[in-house]
Every structure is written in C-alpha cells, then in structure tokens.
Design an enzyme around this catalytic site. Structure first.
Site, PDB file in Angstrom:
ATOM      1  N   SER A  53       0.844  -1.184   0.000  1.00 29.21           N
ATOM      2  CA  SER A  53       0.000   0.000   0.000  1.00 29.21           C
ATOM      3  C   SER A  53       0.894   1.254   0.000  1.00 29.21           C
ATOM      4  CB  SER A  53      -0.954  -0.032   1.187  1.00 29.21           C
ATOM      5  OG  SER A  53      -1.989   0.894   1.027  1.00 29.21           O
ATOM      6  N   ASP A  98     -10.094  -3.745  -5.220  1.00 29.10           N
ATOM      7  CA  ASP A  98      -9.480  -2.927  -4.169  1.00 29.10           C
ATOM      8  C   ASP A  98      -9.990  -1.486  -4.248  1.00 29.10           C
ATOM      9  OD1 ASP A  98      -7.863  -1.612  -2.373  1.00 29.10           O
ATOM     10  OD2 ASP A  98      -5.992  -2.460  -3.114  1.00 29.10           O
ATOM     11  N   HIS A 100      -7.886  -5.128  -1.223  1.00 30.88           N
ATOM     12  CA  HIS A 100      -6.647  -4.569  -0.709  1.00 30.88           C
ATOM     13  C   HIS A 100      -5.863  -5.562   0.147  1.00 30.88           C
ATOM     14  CE1 HIS A 100      -4.168  -1.044  -0.135  1.00 30.88           C
ATOM     15  NE2 HIS A 100      -4.157  -1.215   1.169  1.00 30.88           N
TER      16      HIS A 100
END
Length: 686
Positions: free
Chosen positions: A540, A626, A661
């Site tokens: 991320s 995501d 995610h």
C-alpha cells in the site's frame, strides 16, 4: 528441484496517446487506458485481457518454482496450530472466544455461560464463506441482552459490508439492515436498535444511521451526515461504560466528535468541540465525565476531562510530554488504561482516578505490548498481549491489586521453535540529515556479520502507523535459511512519537524514502549484508516506498516485492472522484489547488519517475476490487517499467481477480501468498 524451463516473453501493454495539463505542466500518460472508465465495474475487454496475460505470465513463473513454493507453504502452515483458539474473555453473563477447526480457513465464534453450561456457536465463518471466492468478517457485536448478533461481512473484497441481524436462539438472520455498511456497529442500551455507518458510491463513509429492529429500513434515521468536508469519514463508537454513543467525523489530521445517550439515540447529538485543522481528539466516558485524548496543545497528545454539560471546557489530567507519546486511553471503572510509547517502546500504565500510576513491567530491551481490550467496564484483571522479534505472542492477565502477570497462553508453534537459537538487535542508524533511525533486526545465532549476508528489510512509513518489533512465524523460513530480517522504523510512522509521523508527510514525504535507503546502507555498513543482497517488501503506502526507492537506488536491492502499491500518486491525488483522494490530501497534499504540492508529488511519485535504467527483480501485486489502491496503479506501473527498464531481470504482476486490498481471504490462501513472496526473493537474491 525447480523446473529448468524458461518463461515466455512477458506481456506488454500498448501505449495509447493521453495527456493533460496542470499548473502549466503537460503530463503524458500513455497507459491511462488501463483504468476502466466504468470502475468499480471492470469489464473493458482490453483491460481484462492485459491483466489475464500478466496473471498467466505470473503463473508460468509459479510453475517453474512450484516445488519451492510447496515446500515454503508446508513450512509456514506447519507453524500454525490448526485448531488455534483465543483465550475466552468474560463479558457479562458469558465467556466469548473464537477457534479454528482443524483444516478450516476461517474462525468459528463461540460463547458459553460464565457460571457453567454448554458451548454455543455464535457465528460460523466457514459456513458463511462456503462456495465463495472471498469472505471477510468485518464486525461481530452481541446485543446488550445477549439475544441478538449484528455482523458486518464483505463478500467480494470491495469493503462494502452487509449488516445483518441474527437471532441467537435460532441461528437465523432476521434482518439485513444495509449492504453498504462499514466499521463496527453499536447497539442501543435496550437491544432494540443499532447505529451504523454507510459508504456512498465513492466508498466514503459519509453518514451514521439508526435502525429500529423490525421497522422498514426506509424509516432508518440519519443521525449525522458529513456535508462540509469532502475528505472526512464518519464513524461510530460506544463508551466503555456503555452509556454513550459517539459519532465522529474526520480525516487523517482532524477530528470532530458528537455524542448521544445509548438509551435514546434519536435525541439530538451534542457536539464536543468544533473541528479545527490538524487537531485530533478521541473520547471515552466514565463516572459522568468525558475523557479526551488530544494533540491540541502538544504534538505527543495530552489527556483531558470535560463535563458532558460543558463539553468544550477541557481540563488537563495528563499533560503532553516531549518524551512520552500518549497513544491511547480507555476508561474503566477503577482505572484509566493508558498506552504510550517512550523511545519507541510500548509502555502500559494503569492510573487510578486519584492519580496513582502503575507501569506494567517487561524484561526485554525491544518488544511490543498492548492492551487486548476487556469488554467489561469493571474487570478483575486487565488482558494484554506481548511479543518481541524472538518471543512468540503471549497473552497475560495483569492483576493491579498484586502487580502480578498471569500467563494465559503462549503462541504454540507445532513444528517447533527454540527462541534461544535466535537473537535480536535494535540499531540506531544515521539518516543523511543526521536523524537516527531505529532498526530492529533478528537472525539465527551463527549469522556472520561479514558483509555477505542476505537481508530481508520491511517498512511502511505512512499515516502515523508504527511497525512494532513483533514475532512472526513466517519469518522463520528466511532465518533458518541464513537470512537476517529487519524492520526500519522510518519517519512517516509514529514509532518515535507523533512528530516522527509529521516529519514523513506532506512536504517532508521524501524523508521516508531517504530513511529507508539510509537504513539499508547502514545495515550494510554494519556488515549484515551488502548492496544486491537486500530483499525489500512493503504494501500500500509501503508499496509507494518500494516504488520510490527502486527509482532512486536500484542497485541496492536484490529483489523487491510491492504489494498493492500506491504508486500512481500524482494522478490519484488529482482525481477527487476516487474514493479516498479527498481524505488523503492531509497526508500527501492537494495537487489540484496547490502548485507546490503538485510539483513535490510529481518529484517522487513512483509511476511518474520510472526511467530508462536497470531495475532489480520485481514482484508486484494488486486486487481488482481494491477500493484503497485501485488495480490500475500496479498495472500501469508494471506496464511502464516493462517499457522503460534496461535490464533482463524478471518483472511479475499478479492481480487478484476476486480480492481487494488485503489479498485473498482465508488463512491458508494468505500463506500461499507469503510463500510466493518468499519464493520470489529466495530465487532472485543470489
């Protein structure tokens, strides 16, 4: 043995003309077409074809190394207790816990009467997940009368959760309140209603609602809806004494909180204090007072109290400190449970309402300790967790009357683990601007610091999220192969206090990247490794870190794994229609209105700074559903890297077509992904 076959030529994504102008600068983006304009629906055939080609190329790599991946998976799985369970904890008349059945991917949740009786299944995740590619339980809340269960579950990785009410006596769902819920719902005192949050079409948590059980959802009451700030998200919570429901709104730097009685949630909300830029405050209630944890007059926060009848008049209880970073406070009947950090190490303190403090002691020089959370307002003992990079997670009960710690559970590693065979160190490495960066290192005893070792280095460095030096069973697969593993506690996290976070955001963002590079060089100078033998990983915002450092210092890295990487920073921050963008401006800056922010983000955005040079071997992952880092960020970055890089090193892109995610759901599926990460670095770092 790995198969000796070679991979076919990697896929390529064609360039298609696309450009735009901002602040007098023309930006060319020939892979813009990889963003499906109908997102969050993705059905563009060209986009899907490219993603499938990349996945097929990744599967070809997997097939070549399947024997190693299988071996790694079995090692990882062998360290996980198949019938793992939590320590039961009391809440009212019941003891609650979760457990895995042998072989199960998901937990089953149980309770039984505290004074004796049969186990009762509250919620069986394996049953709920059966036949689904993805399942994630987001919240599970029992009503105050113990008769009902509220659950939030995500069935596709989009982080839009269905809120259902289940009758525990029958095990039947009696209502679906919303299909776009998020967060943790809270029950009203009479168990007849529930307060929850919903996301809009742009996946912004924008309102808190109240639902009276048995009434049509059309009659649900909106308690609060955020209309002033595009980037603010709404959340709900309940005081630990269960008297008060809090409705908060805010972004990564600013908060505003209102409250209402849990017995009458339709009453008007009371505002505690109007939002002020860059001021955070978090609230609990006990003994007729509001307990407020805030950074209003000190960067490391203070604790204040206020009367609910005059909630904006705050009186200091614990002042802010340059050395002590106050990270959290929970108000119990007899104590304030205070979490803090001193010199980067966790401190747990119980403070009576008369002001007497007792610090819970821990022996190791580097560790992580945390209150697990006692659901009861007046517990007999306080539950907490502890681990270090060599010590498995241990669950304790702390008895304040005697000052004793009772061990309730030590993490079990079925395949065996001997802590005496491993060593950990905490280094302070000089960054280029003179700041000292903490780095936690673990290795198997016998590891030679001769400058030839292999090193796995991890970091995150954003949002004030610290990476504690905790135990990780997966890591043993590297340690036992002679690797050292390290965590760089770089700026952007709050490892050394809130200022540590501030010094890695906005106009100081590049400190994060420089700290990571300097930590790697410092570890090489300390003879743990050398350039080219360092494998790095981040996800991320940590994936953004990976992208920045492969552009700036590619020769340092032997292999790079970037999970769901936030790498198309400039384009994402310029697009206020994306779910997270407005709420992210306090972290990164707003390049739409701020010319300096535009140029600064452009100077480091990984996608915008890919250049014609050699790059290390790269494994990049993403998720089609995501909502946090959209799939096209890793896809565009991969496409541009393929077009620009001058080396013959492998570059892999894996897009989870049915996950978001967090990657795949299910504990074994997640271990397969860890095996892929480790397999990649083991085969690429020579």
């Amino acid at each position: 043995m790995d198969k000796p076959s070679t991979l076919p030529s990697p896929p390529t994504a064609e360039r298609r003309p696309y450009s735009y102008e901002r602040h007098g600068v023309r930006i060319e983006d020939p892979w813009h077409w990889l963003r499906d304009p109908k997102y969050p629906k993705v059905d563009d055939e060209d986009v899907l074809t490219y993603l499938k080609e990349e996945n097929a190329y990744f599967e070809g790599w997997k097939a070549k190394h399947q024997a190693l991946l299988d071996q790694l998976f079995e090692e990882l799985k062998g360290r996980i207790k198949e019938d793992e369970s939590s320590v039961p904890i009391r809440d009212g008349d019941y003891l609650y816990w979760w457990a895995f059945r042998t072989g199960a991917q998901y937990r089953t949740w149980y309770r039984k009467p505290a004074l004796g009786g049969d186990d009762q299944v509250l919620f069986d995740e394996p049953v709920e997940a059966e036949g689904r590619e993805y399942f994630r339980l987001g919240a599970l809340e029992v009503s105050p009368d113990g008769m009902l269960l509220a659950t939030l579950a995500d069935y596709d990785g989009s982080e839009r959760f269905e809120l259902r009410i289940r009758e525990l006596a029958t095990g039947k769902d009696i209502e679906t309140v919303t299909k776009v819920g998020i967060g943790v719902p809270v029950w009203t005192s009479d168990s007849a209603g529930i307060v929850f949050c919903e996301v809009n079409d742009n996946w912004r948590s924008y309102r808190a609602r109240f639902h009276r059980l048995g009434s049509p959802v059309e009659d649900d009451v909106t308690l609060y809806e955020e209309t002033e700030e595009l980037g603010f998200s709404v959340g709900v919570g309940k005081s630990h004494d269960r008297s008060t429901i809090f409705v908060s709104t805010g972004d990564n730097a600013t908060t505003e909180v209102r409250f209402v009685s849990a017995a009458d949630p339709k009453a008007p909300l009371t505002l505690i204090s109007r939002r002020k830029p860059n001021r955070e405050y978090h609230v609990d209630a006990a003994h007729g007072k509001l307990w407020i944890h805030t950074n209003d007059d000190h960067v490391n926060f203070r604790l204040a109290l206020a009367d609910p009848s005059d909630p904006e008049r705050w009186q200091t209880v614990i002042p802010g400190s340059d050395r002590v970073y106050l990270t959290g406070v929970t108000a119990y009947r007899d104590h304030l449970a205070i979490s803090s950090r001193v010199d980067g190490l966790d401190q747990l303190i119980l403070r009576t309402y008369e002001g007497a403090e007792a610090r819970i002691p821990f022996a190791e020089a580097s560790y992580s300790a945390f209150f697990i959370g006692n659901p009861e307002f007046a517990p007999e003992a306080y539950r907490l967790g502890y681990s270090s990079m060599v010590t498995p997670t241990t669950v304790y009960d702390y008895h304040p009357q005697t000052g004793t710690l009772d061990v309730l559970k030590v993490q079990e590693i079925p395949s065996g683990y001997d802590a005496s065979q491993y060593a950990t160190e905490r280094l302070m490495i000089d960054a280029r601007d003179g700041v000292k960066i903490p780095v936690s290192v673990v290795y198997r005893k016998g590891f030679e610091k001769n400058g030839e070792g292999k090193l796995f280095l991890y970091a995150y460095g954003a949002y004030g999220h610290a990476i504690p030096p905790t135990f990780n069973t997966n890591r043993i697969s590297l340690l036992d192969r002679g690797w050292a593993c390290a965590i760089a506690h770089i700026r952007g996290g709050d490892d050394l206090g809130y200022k540590w976070f501030l010094d890695g955001k906005l106009t100081k963002r590049t400190n994060t990247f420089n700290d990571f590079v300097d930590a790697a060089k410092g570890l090489a100078a300390a003879k743990f490794t050398r350039p080219g033998r360092i494998a790095i990983n981040g996800g991320s915002a940590g994936g953004e870190l990976m992208g920045a450092v492969v552009n700036s210092d590619p020769e340092l890295w032997g292999a790079v794994v970037a999970d769901v990487p936030f790498v198309d920073v400039l384009n994402t921050m310029l697009d206020d229609t994306l779910p997270l963008t407005p709420g992210e401006w306090p972290e990164w800056g707003n390049p739409i209105t701020d010319k300096e922010a535009f140029h600064y983000i452009r100077s480091y955005s990984p996608y915008d700074n890919v250049k014609s040079q050699d790059y290390p071997p790269l494994l990049i992952t993403g998720g089609l559903t995501d909502p946090r880092v959209t799939y096209w960020e890793p896809a565009k970055w991969t496409a541009k890297l393929r077009a620009e890089k001058t080396d013959q090193n492998i570059l892999l892109l894996k897009i989870n077509m049915g996950a978001g995610h967090g990657g795949k759901s299910g504990r074994w599926e997640r271990l397969h992904e860890v095996a892929e990460t480790y397999g990649f670095i083991l085969t690429e770092v020579k």
